[in-house]
Design a protein around this motif. Structure first.
Motif, mmCIF file in Angstrom:
data_model
loop_
_atom_site.group_PDB
_atom_site.id
_atom_site.type_symbol
_atom_site.label_atom_id
_atom_site.label_comp_id
_atom_site.label_asym_id
_atom_site.label_seq_id
_atom_site.Cartn_x
_atom_site.Cartn_y
_atom_site.Cartn_z
ATOM 1 N N ARG A 58 104.470 -78.850 44.613
ATOM 2 C CA ARG A 58 103.449 -79.166 43.609
ATOM 3 C C ARG A 58 103.671 -80.592 43.141
ATOM 4 N NH1 ARG A 58 102.829 -75.373 38.454
ATOM 5 N NH2 ARG A 58 101.965 -73.977 40.023
ATOM 6 N N CYS A 59 102.603 -81.391 43.172
ATOM 7 C CA CYS A 59 102.679 -82.759 42.676
ATOM 8 C C CYS A 59 101.496 -83.010 41.746
ATOM 9 C CB CYS A 59 102.748 -83.772 43.812
ATOM 10 S SG CYS A 59 101.377 -83.691 44.975
ATOM 11 N N PHE A 60 101.577 -84.120 41.017
ATOM 12 C CA PHE A 60 100.617 -84.384 39.952
ATOM 13 C C PHE A 60 99.992 -85.763 40.114
ATOM 14 C CE2 PHE A 60 103.857 -81.445 38.626
ATOM 15 C CZ PHE A 60 103.139 -80.423 38.025
ATOM 16 N N PRO A 61 98.887 -85.867 40.855
ATOM 17 C CA PRO A 61 98.188 -87.150 40.992
ATOM 18 C C PRO A 61 97.502 -87.532 39.680
ATOM 19 C CG PRO A 61 97.514 -85.605 42.707
ATOM 20 C CD PRO A 61 98.310 -84.845 41.718
ATOM 21 N N ASP A 62 97.471 -88.823 39.418
ATOM 22 C CA ASP A 62 96.776 -89.359 38.251
ATOM 23 C C ASP A 62 95.775 -90.394 38.753
ATOM 24 O OD1 ASP A 62 95.892 -90.519 35.918
ATOM 25 O OD2 ASP A 62 97.887 -90.713 35.043
ATOM 26 N N LEU A 63 94.526 -89.982 38.890
ATOM 27 C CA LEU A 63 93.495 -90.854 39.438
ATOM 28 C C LEU A 63 93.068 -91.939 38.459
ATOM 29 C CD1 LEU A 63 91.346 -88.092 41.138
ATOM 30 C CD2 LEU A 63 93.174 -89.465 42.140
ATOM 31 N N ARG A 64 93.551 -91.874 37.226
ATOM 32 C CA ARG A 64 93.205 -92.884 36.225
ATOM 33 C C ARG A 64 93.936 -94.190 36.485
ATOM 34 N NH1 ARG A 64 95.341 -89.900 31.168
ATOM 35 N NH2 ARG A 64 97.035 -89.816 32.668
ATOM 36 N N GLN A 65 95.025 -94.141 37.250
ATOM 37 C CA GLN A 65 95.847 -95.326 37.496
ATOM 38 C C GLN A 65 95.595 -95.857 38.897
ATOM 39 O OE1 GLN A 65 99.965 -94.934 36.461
ATOM 40 N NE2 GLN A 65 99.527 -93.309 34.996
ATOM 41 N N GLU A 66 95.244 -97.142 38.968
ATOM 42 C CA GLU A 66 95.043 -97.772 40.263
ATOM 43 C C GLU A 66 96.352 -98.354 40.756
ATOM 44 O OE1 GLU A 66 91.784 -100.454 40.642
ATOM 45 O OE2 GLU A 66 90.592 -99.327 39.199
ATOM 46 N N LEU A 67 96.547 -98.340 42.058
ATOM 47 C CA LEU A 67 97.730 -98.940 42.664
ATOM 48 C C LEU A 67 97.437 -100.379 43.022
ATOM 49 C CD1 LEU A 67 98.799 -96.120 45.132
ATOM 50 C CD2 LEU A 67 99.630 -96.536 42.830
#
Length: 82
Positions: A58-67
């Motif tokens: 299980r992982c937790f992506p945060d689409l609010r943060q751009e790389l």
């Protein structure tokens, strides 16, 4: 695995991804694909349940943060993104 809580998805752009795979290598490869696209709180291990096939992650992506481009090329989260 523990239940997903409201805190895990408290705002738009936050997500929980559960990966079921045949082995650790495959599960971590999926996580790396996600990490190449967005900031992510990665899992450091997989879990398995007796009598059930494969492993889970299980992982937790945060689409609010751009790389930034340097971290995108390496598939790493941007350490300075807000």
């Amino acid at each position: 695995m523990k239940p997903i809580t409201d805190a895990h998805v408290a705002e738009p752009g936050m997500a929980v991804v559960e990966v079921a795979a045949a082995d650790d290598e495959t599960a971590f490869a999926v996580q790396e694909l996600l990490a190449a696209r967005c900031a992510i709180a990665p899992a450091d291990r997989t879990t398995g349940e007796p009598g059930m096939p494969g492993v889970r992650l299980r992982c937790f992506p945060d689409l609010r943060q751009e790389l930034d481009s340097e971290h995108q090329a390496k598939g790493e989260p941007d350490p300075v993104a807000d």
